[in-house]
Each structure stands twice: as C-alpha cells, then as structure tokens.
Write an enzyme that holds these catalytic residues in place. Structure first.
Site, PDB file in Angstrom:
ATOM      1  N   TYR A   1       0.899  -1.371   0.107  1.00  0.00           N
ATOM      2  CA  TYR A   1      -0.051   0.163   0.096  1.00  0.00           C
ATOM      3  C   TYR A   1       1.030   1.360  -0.031  1.00  0.00           C
ATOM      4  O   TYR A   1       1.441   1.604   0.844  1.00  0.00           O
ATOM      5  CB  TYR A   1      -0.982  -0.015   1.327  1.00  0.00           C
ATOM      6  CG  TYR A   1      -1.814   1.099   1.338  1.00  0.00           C
ATOM      7  CD1 TYR A   1      -3.308   0.829   1.265  1.00  0.00           C
ATOM      8  CD2 TYR A   1      -1.453   2.555   1.854  1.00  0.00           C
ATOM      9  CE1 TYR A   1      -4.137   2.047   1.600  1.00  0.00           C
ATOM     10  CE2 TYR A   1      -2.174   3.240   1.880  1.00  0.00           C
ATOM     11  CZ  TYR A   1      -3.629   3.323   1.579  1.00  0.00           C
ATOM     12  OH  TYR A   1      -4.585   4.367   1.854  1.00  0.00           O
TER      13      TYR A   1
ATOM     14  N   ASP B   1      12.656   4.526   3.067  1.00  0.00           N
ATOM     15  CA  ASP B   1      13.334   5.696   4.077  1.00  0.00           C
ATOM     16  C   ASP B   1      12.248   5.996   4.801  1.00  0.00           C
ATOM     17  O   ASP B   1      12.672   6.805   5.952  1.00  0.00           O
ATOM     18  CB  ASP B   1      13.705   6.773   3.077  1.00  0.00           C
ATOM     19  CG  ASP B   1      12.717   7.241   2.253  1.00  0.00           C
ATOM     20  OD1 ASP B   1      11.966   6.502   1.586  1.00  0.00           O
ATOM     21  OD2 ASP B   1      13.020   8.244   1.812  1.00  0.00           O
TER      22      ASP B   1
ATOM     23  N   TYR C   1       1.858   5.572   6.722  1.00  0.00           N
ATOM     24  CA  TYR C   1       2.554   4.725   6.033  1.00  0.00           C
ATOM     25  C   TYR C   1       4.038   4.297   6.464  1.00  0.00           C
ATOM     26  O   TYR C   1       4.143   2.843   6.466  1.00  0.00           O
ATOM     27  CB  TYR C   1       2.877   5.457   4.552  1.00  0.00           C
ATOM     28  CG  TYR C   1       3.740   4.897   3.586  1.00  0.00           C
ATOM     29  CD1 TYR C   1       3.352   3.823   2.890  1.00  0.00           C
ATOM     30  CD2 TYR C   1       5.161   5.304   3.392  1.00  0.00           C
ATOM     31  CE1 TYR C   1       4.308   3.275   1.857  1.00  0.00           C
ATOM     32  CE2 TYR C   1       5.748   4.604   2.492  1.00  0.00           C
ATOM     33  CZ  TYR C   1       5.452   3.813   1.672  1.00  0.00           C
ATOM     34  OH  TYR C   1       6.269   2.903   0.802  1.00  0.00           O
TER      35      TYR C   1
HETATM   36  N1  LIG Z   1       7.284   4.877  -4.589  1.00  0.00           N
HETATM   37  C1  LIG Z   1       8.202   5.195  -3.828  1.00  0.00           C
HETATM   38  O1  LIG Z   1       8.695   6.307  -3.967  1.00  0.00           O
HETATM   39  C2  LIG Z   1       8.845   4.158  -2.680  1.00  0.00           C
HETATM   40  C3  LIG Z   1       9.904   4.551  -2.105  1.00  0.00           C
HETATM   41  C4  LIG Z   1      10.450   3.706  -1.010  1.00  0.00           C
HETATM   42  C5  LIG Z   1       9.809   2.518  -1.117  1.00  0.00           C
HETATM   43  N2  LIG Z   1       8.989   1.935  -1.583  1.00  0.00           N
HETATM   44  C6  LIG Z   1       8.523   0.747  -1.411  1.00  0.00           C
HETATM   45  O2  LIG Z   1       8.957   0.098  -2.804  1.00  0.00           O
HETATM   46  C7  LIG Z   1       7.933  -0.995  -3.145  1.00  0.00           C
HETATM   47  C8  LIG Z   1       7.428  -1.039  -4.459  1.00  0.00           C
HETATM   48  O3  LIG Z   1       6.967   0.073  -4.621  1.00  0.00           O
HETATM   49  P1  LIG Z   1       6.340   0.786  -5.938  1.00  0.00           P
HETATM   50  O4  LIG Z   1       6.389   2.010  -5.870  1.00  0.00           O
HETATM   51  O5  LIG Z   1       7.120   0.016  -6.895  1.00  0.00           O
HETATM   52  O6  LIG Z   1       5.173   0.317  -5.948  1.00  0.00           O
HETATM   53  P2  LIG Z   1       3.423   0.424  -6.666  1.00  0.00           P
HETATM   54  O7  LIG Z   1       4.011   0.850  -8.191  1.00  0.00           O
HETATM   55  O8  LIG Z   1       2.389   1.313  -5.871  1.00  0.00           O
HETATM   56  O9  LIG Z   1       2.784  -1.149  -6.836  1.00  0.00           O
HETATM   57  C9  LIG Z   1       2.712  -1.718  -5.542  1.00  0.00           C
HETATM   58  C10 LIG Z   1       1.751  -2.838  -6.264  1.00  0.00           C
HETATM   59  O10 LIG Z   1       1.332  -3.499  -5.011  1.00  0.00           O
HETATM   60  C11 LIG Z   1      -0.109  -3.793  -5.205  1.00  0.00           C
HETATM   61  N3  LIG Z   1      -0.653  -4.113  -4.251  1.00  0.00           N
HETATM   62  C12 LIG Z   1      -1.502  -3.353  -3.313  1.00  0.00           C
HETATM   63  N4  LIG Z   1      -2.212  -3.800  -2.492  1.00  0.00           N
HETATM   64  C13 LIG Z   1      -2.135  -5.033  -2.734  1.00  0.00           C
HETATM   65  C14 LIG Z   1      -2.531  -6.176  -2.026  1.00  0.00           C
HETATM   66  N5  LIG Z   1      -3.391  -6.245  -1.184  1.00  0.00           N
HETATM   67  N6  LIG Z   1      -2.351  -7.470  -2.583  1.00  0.00           N
HETATM   68  C15 LIG Z   1      -1.469  -7.498  -3.740  1.00  0.00           C
HETATM   69  N7  LIG Z   1      -1.043  -6.403  -4.450  1.00  0.00           N
HETATM   70  C16 LIG Z   1      -1.387  -5.378  -3.933  1.00  0.00           C
HETATM   71  C17 LIG Z   1      -0.671  -2.791  -6.367  1.00  0.00           C
HETATM   72  O11 LIG Z   1      -1.797  -3.063  -7.087  1.00  0.00           O
HETATM   73  P3  LIG Z   1      -2.924  -1.845  -6.968  1.00  0.00           P
HETATM   74  O12 LIG Z   1      -2.327  -0.767  -7.769  1.00  0.00           O
HETATM   75  O13 LIG Z   1      -4.044  -2.805  -8.235  1.00  0.00           O
HETATM   76  O14 LIG Z   1      -3.658  -1.537  -5.546  1.00  0.00           O
HETATM   77  C18 LIG Z   1       0.722  -2.366  -7.068  1.00  0.00           C
HETATM   78  O15 LIG Z   1       0.619  -3.032  -8.382  1.00  0.00           O
HETATM   79  C19 LIG Z   1       6.997  -1.063  -1.954  1.00  0.00           C
HETATM   80  O16 LIG Z   1       7.154  -1.809  -0.838  1.00  0.00           O
HETATM   81  C20 LIG Z   1       6.867   0.355  -1.444  1.00  0.00           C
HETATM   82  O17 LIG Z   1       6.597   0.521  -0.209  1.00  0.00           O
HETATM   83  C21 LIG Z   1       8.329   2.825  -2.434  1.00  0.00           C
END
Ligand SMILES: NC(=O)c1ccc[n+]([C@@H]2O[C@H](COP(=O)([O-])OP(=O)(O)OC[C@H]3O[C@@H](n4cnc5c(N)ncnc54)[C@H](OP(=O)(O)O)[C@@H]3O)[C@@H](O)[C@H]2O)c1
Length: 300
Positions: A62, A103, A126
């Site tokens: 999420y 982070d 978050y």
């Molecule tokens: N984005 C950032 O800037 C950032 C920074 C630091 C760390 N992170 C971490 O990096 C990781 C990847 O992030 P990202 O930005 O690549 O993520 P993202 O593009 O938001 O993708 C997350 C995926 O998880 C899916 N998802 C959400 N709830 C779910 C559930 N209950 N069961 C199965 N799938 C579910 C979403 O599907 P739907 O869209 O269909 O809900 C989406 O496809 C995450 O752990 C995030 O916390 C991200």
C-alpha cells in the site's frame, strides 16, 4: 533454471523485476493484485507450495502515503499483515524472501546518511505500517533480505518524474518543495539490484538482513524537478516550466514526510557487489523513455 515468485507484479518495481528476471533466464511467477491479494494468507501459501520458488520477492504494498493517514487499518493490513503472509508462504515453500521497505521508517531528523542499523521512528502512518511489515517479515521467515529504498521513479506508474513532465507540459511555473532531501531512485536500477540479491540469497542464506539501496547522490524535490526539466530540454522538449523552490510549510499534505531521508547504501554495495549510479544518470534514462512513450502515444 531458478524460480522466482514476485508479488505486486504490476507495480513500478514488480513489473521491472519480472521483465528483468525473465530476460535473465529465471522462471518467473508474476502475481498481480488481481491474481493474489497478499492479505489472503491461504492463497499465497497454496501458490508458493505449488510453484516451489527458489526465492520470493514482495513488491506489493500500500504505497499511497497521504491516503494512509485516513485509512491506517487498510495500510496496516497490506504493509504489515500482507508482508507477513508473503514471508510465511515463502517459508512454507522453503524459500528466502526479499521484501522492499522505505526511507520513511526514519524520522528525518538525521544529518548524515542513515545506515541500516540507524534508529527508526516513522513520522506518518505509511512509515509505521512499513516498519511493522519489516518486523513481521523478520519474525516469520529467518531467511529474509529487507531492502529499503527511497523516492522511486519510473517511466511507468504514478511517480514524481511522470507527474512533473505532465504538469510541466500544462503550466509555465511549478512550485516545488526544497527542504526535504533524499535520494531519488530508479525502479529499473532497484529491480536490477533486487535480482542480484535474489541470485545471491538463493545460494547463501547467511546474507539475510536489512540493507539500503538507492541511486547515488542526494537532492531536494526542487533539485529533482530542475534535473527532470533540464534533461527534458536537452532531449528536445520545447516547453519546460520555471521551477520555484518553496518550503514544506507552503505545500501542506495529509502525511508529514521526513525532512532528511538519505540512505547509506555502503553495506548493500559490499555484500552484493552493486555500485549504484548517480540519480541524475537514472533520471535521464527515465525522462527519455517517458518522452518517447508519450510521443509514440500521440502518434497512435
Ligand atoms: N514509490 C516510492 O517512492 C517508494 C519509496 C520507497 C519504498 N517504496 C517501496 O517499494 C516497494 C515497491 O513500490 P512501488 O512504488 O514500485 O509500488 P507500486 O507501483 O505502488 O506497486 C505496488 C503494487 O502492489 C499492489 N498491491 C497493493 N495492495 C495489494 C494487495 N493487498 N495485494 C496484492 N498486491 C497489492 C498494487 O496493486 P494495485 O495498484 O492494483 O492496488 C501495485 O501493483 C513498496 O514496498 C514500497 O513501499 C516505494
């Protein structure tokens, strides 16, 4: 051939990882949100037992930082309980888990890059749910690698580079926060790094632990925006806006964000022999791809 199961396979990082793993010769089981909700423990365990992965990567999360403030239970169900379910499914199939964290587990009051052992203290919902997810993963599967990363961007999905390019095409001026500092990171580079970890941990469970991966360097959101438009201009974009630095106090959001969240990636580089390139170089590739894709869309 080694087998890798990836949750969140349609997300920015998950989709990159599946593409790169396939190209590198892994047998990949990509699980999108529609294929398997990670809050469904039994389904995950069944799928993992049948697929018999050498490694599992949890790229599902999420990630709506502001929305989490008004729906903490939903965020916790995915980021803590869902992460625990993926860790447990991996353990029941005898596989190590790579879990992605953030982070935002830090309070942002530091002045030097955070190493993986630095004291955590998230300032928003978050970050709290992601920190709880780390603990749940470690409890559930001793063979885990937790990779914290920051400020992800990609030519796909919802992220700062795509938002800036879209708004920049519509407006003459953009006001962007200049007092939050971090390390922008390409989801392509993160996926490459995760695949390196996957290869290593499948053979060597002693690598378990918490690591940081981010592109090299640091900047503010304002500096990040300036770089995006400089690159866009050098790639032929005719209209770029003026970018004006503002303090966080002029851009209130539901979630508070850490003021300083630079991650120290030294231990990751040593353990997995990956030297992250500069964030500017990664931004250039993503801006080029994003502009090329929007040009292609305009001509179809
Ligand atoms: N984005 C950032 O800037 C950032 C920074 C630091 C760390 N992170 C971490 O990096 C990781 C990847 O992030 P990202 O930005 O690549 O993520 P993202 O593009 O938001 O993708 C997350 C995926 O998880 C899916 N998802 C959400 N709830 C779910 C559930 N209950 N069961 C199965 N799938 C579910 C979403 O599907 P739907 O869209 O269909 O809900 C989406 O496809 C995450 O752990 C995030 O916390 C991200």
């Amino acid at each position: 051939m080694k087998r890798i199961l990836v949750t969140g396979a349609a997300g920015m990082t998950g989709s990159e990882l599946c593409e790169q793993a396939t190209a590198a010769g892994w047998i990949v089981l990509p699980l999108t949100h529609a294929d398997a909700d990670i809050t469904d423990a039994r389904l995950l365990a069944d799928v993992a037992r049948k697929f018999r992965p050498d490694v599992v990567v949890n790229a599902a999360a999420y990630t709506a930082v502001d929305r989490a403030e008004s729906e903490p239970d939903v965020a916790m169900a995915v980021n803590r309980d869902g992460a625990r379910n993926v860790a447990s499914a991996a353990a029941s199939a005898g596989a190590p888990l790579i879990h992605i964290s953030t982070d935002y587990v830090f309070n942002g009051e530091g002045r030097i890059p955070y190493d993986p052992d630095a004291r955590t203290g998230p300032v928003g919902v978050y970050g709290k749910t992601k920190l709880a997810g780390e603990a749940a993963v470690a409890d559930e599967n001793p063979s885990h690698v937790i990779v914290r990363t920051s400020w992800l961007f990609s030519h796909r999905g919802s992220n700062f580079v795509r938002t800036m390019l879209r708004l920049g095409a519509e407006r003459d001026e953009l006001r962007v926060v200049d007092d939050q500092v971090g390390r922008p990171t390409s989801s392509t580079d993160l996926a490459t790094a995760l695949l390196k970890v996957a290869g290593a941990i499948a053979d060597n469970p002693t690598l378990a632990g918490v690591y940081h991966f981010a592109n090299a360097g640091e900047t503010s959101w304002f500096g990040f925006a300036e770089e995006i438009f400089e690159q866009a201009k050098s790639l032929g974009e005719r209209h770029v806006p003026r970018v004006v630095p503002i303090p966080t106090s002029e851009f209130p959001t539901p979630a508070r964000r850490p003021a300083y969240s630079v991650l120290d990636t030294t231990s990751f580089s040593k353990r997995f022999a990956v030297e992250p390139r500069s964030w500017q170089s990664a931004v250039r590739d993503t801006v080029a791809l994003t502009l090329r894709n929007s040009l292609a869309r305009a001509h179809t």
